[in-house]
Design a protein around this motif. Sequence first.
Motif, PDB file in Angstrom:
ATOM      1  N   GLU A  90       0.795  -1.305  -0.149  1.00 44.93           N
ATOM      2  CA  GLU A  90      -0.102   0.010  -0.066  1.00 44.93           C
ATOM      3  C   GLU A  90       0.915   1.292   0.028  1.00 44.93           C
ATOM      4  OE1 GLU A  90      -2.902   0.099   3.090  1.00 44.93           O
ATOM      5  OE2 GLU A  90      -3.859  -1.851   2.501  1.00 44.93           O
ATOM      6  N   ALA A  91       1.810   1.222   0.771  1.00 45.26           N
ATOM      7  CA  ALA A  91       2.836   2.418   0.638  1.00 45.26           C
ATOM      8  C   ALA A  91       3.479   2.457  -0.507  1.00 45.26           C
ATOM      9  CB  ALA A  91       3.890   2.223   1.930  1.00 45.26           C
ATOM     10  N   GLU A  92       3.943   1.567  -1.185  1.00 50.14           N
ATOM     11  CA  GLU A  92       4.413   1.712  -2.550  1.00 50.14           C
ATOM     12  C   GLU A  92       3.587   2.283  -3.540  1.00 50.14           C
ATOM     13  OE1 GLU A  92       7.286   0.835  -4.087  1.00 50.14           O
ATOM     14  OE2 GLU A  92       8.648  -0.186  -2.510  1.00 50.14           O
ATOM     15  N   ASP A  93       2.205   1.673  -3.578  1.00 48.49           N
ATOM     16  CA  ASP A  93       1.173   2.434  -4.189  1.00 48.49           C
ATOM     17  C   ASP A  93       0.890   3.876  -3.993  1.00 48.49           C
ATOM     18  OD1 ASP A  93       1.081  -0.081  -5.525  1.00 48.49           O
ATOM     19  OD2 ASP A  93      -0.680  -0.705  -4.088  1.00 48.49           O
ATOM     20  N   ALA A  94       1.214   4.255  -2.600  1.00 53.22           N
ATOM     21  CA  ALA A  94       1.034   5.574  -2.225  1.00 53.22           C
ATOM     22  C   ALA A  94       2.148   6.463  -2.756  1.00 53.22           C
ATOM     23  CB  ALA A  94       0.454   5.834  -0.843  1.00 53.22           C
ATOM     24  N   GLY A  95       3.169   5.936  -3.182  1.00 51.61           N
ATOM     25  CA  GLY A  95       4.316   6.875  -3.839  1.00 51.61           C
ATOM     26  C   GLY A  95       5.483   6.740  -2.781  1.00 51.61           C
ATOM     27  N   HIS A  96       5.439   5.961  -1.827  1.00 50.51           N
ATOM     28  CA  HIS A  96       6.729   5.763  -0.914  1.00 50.51           C
ATOM     29  C   HIS A  96       7.712   4.777  -1.270  1.00 50.51           C
ATOM     30  CE1 HIS A  96       4.870   8.027   2.273  1.00 50.51           C
ATOM     31  NE2 HIS A  96       3.573   7.615   1.895  1.00 50.51           N
ATOM     32  N   ASN A  97       8.639   5.165  -1.759  1.00 51.69           N
ATOM     33  CA  ASN A  97       9.605   4.548  -2.426  1.00 51.69           C
ATOM     34  C   ASN A  97      10.556   3.847  -1.480  1.00 51.69           C
ATOM     35  OD1 ASN A  97       9.106   5.592  -5.236  1.00 51.69           O
ATOM     36  ND2 ASN A  97      10.421   7.154  -4.623  1.00 51.69           N
ATOM     37  N   HIS A  98      10.690   2.568  -1.927  1.00 50.87           N
ATOM     38  CA  HIS A  98      11.651   1.503  -1.127  1.00 50.87           C
ATOM     39  C   HIS A  98      10.881   0.884   0.204  1.00 50.87           C
ATOM     40  CE1 HIS A  98      14.706   3.035  -3.491  1.00 50.87           C
ATOM     41  NE2 HIS A  98      14.715   4.318  -3.091  1.00 50.87           N
ATOM     42  N   ALA A  99       9.582   1.089   0.151  1.00 55.18           N
ATOM     43  CA  ALA A  99       8.660   0.607   1.190  1.00 55.18           C
ATOM     44  C   ALA A  99       8.828  -0.986   1.574  1.00 55.18           C
ATOM     45  CB  ALA A  99       7.068   1.002   1.084  1.00 55.18           C
ATOM     46  N   ILE A 100       8.934  -1.671   0.448  1.00 50.53           N
ATOM     47  CA  ILE A 100       9.136  -3.057   0.397  1.00 50.53           C
ATOM     48  C   ILE A 100      10.697  -3.532   0.878  1.00 50.53           C
ATOM     49  CG2 ILE A 100       9.076  -5.322  -0.743  1.00 50.53           C
ATOM     50  CD1 ILE A 100       6.666  -4.298  -2.545  1.00 50.53           C
ATOM     51  N   ARG A 101      11.305  -2.906   0.362  1.00 53.53           N
ATOM     52  CA  ARG A 101      12.910  -2.931   0.976  1.00 53.53           C
ATOM     53  C   ARG A 101      13.044  -2.520   2.294  1.00 53.53           C
ATOM     54  NH1 ARG A 101      17.568  -0.011  -2.075  1.00 53.53           N
ATOM     55  NH2 ARG A 101      16.788   1.813  -1.030  1.00 53.53           N
ATOM     56  N   GLY A 102      12.156  -1.675   2.766  1.00 57.46           N
ATOM     57  CA  GLY A 102      12.394  -1.191   4.265  1.00 57.46           C
ATOM     58  C   GLY A 102      11.966  -2.058   5.158  1.00 57.46           C
ATOM     59  N   MET A 103      10.915  -2.905   4.884  1.00 56.93           N
ATOM     60  CA  MET A 103      10.254  -3.794   5.750  1.00 56.93           C
ATOM     61  C   MET A 103      11.385  -5.028   6.157  1.00 56.93           C
ATOM     62  SD  MET A 103       7.492  -5.778   3.327  1.00 56.93           S
ATOM     63  CE  MET A 103       7.537  -7.200   4.718  1.00 56.93           C
TER      64      MET A 103
END
Length: 425
Positions: A90-103
């Motif tokens: 959801e964060a990636e879709d909202a424009g937050h880059n690197h959210a998946i990598r951050g987790m």
Amino acid sequence: MSCSMFSKPPGVNPDLAEERTNLVFKQEELTYFLDGSKQLTEERRELENFFLNHKLFKERKVLVVETLSNEDRYNYELELACRLMIVAQEAEDAGHNHAIRGMFNAGLGAAYLPDGNPINLHFVMFLPTLMGQGTPDQISDVLGRAWNMDIVGTYAQTELGHGTFIRGLELQAEYHADSEEFELHSPSLTAFKWWPGGLGRTATHAVVMAQLTTQGKKRGVHPFLVQIRDEKTYKPFPGVLVGEIGPKLGMNANDNGYLGFVKYRIPLSALLSKNSQVEPDGSYISPPRAKLNYATMVFVRSAIALDITVQLRKALTIGTRNAGAVEQTRESERCSSTSIQLVQLPTQSNIPGVSMALLWLEILETPSIAGTKEQTMESEQCSSTSIQLVQLPTHSNIPGVPMVRNTGGSEDCWNYRMDNRIRAM
């Protein structure tokens, strides 16, 4: 009976607040430097707020995992990992880059899963290996299913008897031209894959590194995409010996496992053949560079090095806060106060300084070495360079974290609590 005496004191510890007013540097400027820039700091904070304020985490039931059974803890942390993945998407879709990598790193992801993540290797090693080592025809179907987590993968390279000595791996993959199949076989106990995350109970598939033999000739270590469990029942297939390795000193949520094979057959298409190929008759086509099959491990070693740096940052933060808040009895009765902060003791005050020096060595050197990853992949020394990359921060953390732990004082029970998280750093 009133419980007001046990209520949580409001605000920050006054001794710690006083220490913070005596800063000799600008806190925000240091934060920007550590993050890389002011913009990166703002992006990090926005991403953290997105996660921290998400309803999936506000509504979750928080448990003390150390009090749970092995099975209950696995189920709890696996559910939490899945929640993290949903929020990250959801964060990636909202424009937050690197959210998946951050987790999956030692920062944001570790805030929710401080003792590891059972689907970490699925995203950090399994998917990158498919994309880097497989052909479009091989991965077109499986890649989409893996990204949607219809299947869960891991990366099985390290063996019980072999760590960084990749050329010494024992697992055999012998090609049989009559059936166009490879036969995977673990000839000894030391040939069992040991420690891959997600392997214990979570993964249905694995990228398995094995010694390839075709037409009677040894071809070296190659990657194979292998299904090890039924996707519905999660039971291992006949010829696959797989399970969990048991409790560890830390990172117990990683679901580390073991894997062995007894004459287990896989099709010719299981060989990830972007860089090297085997023809149906057993003819072998060499890769343009011998080290290309090690690309995933080189990438992961650089990521590990950066995460280790973050671990020392966190340990130093915890230890410094503790030293500023905890008080000990003064030795002299002539002192005006009956107590003194740990950070003021001569025997303690140098410890954060030494650890800080080690941390700055990591911060300044590790990214610069990691930045050479791409160019070193072109040389024969790429694997050894990545090993040295991990050694730098690791050898800093070995003395650095215990030094920080010692700031708690010899009588301070804080040293031995599970929830201070320093034990796993």
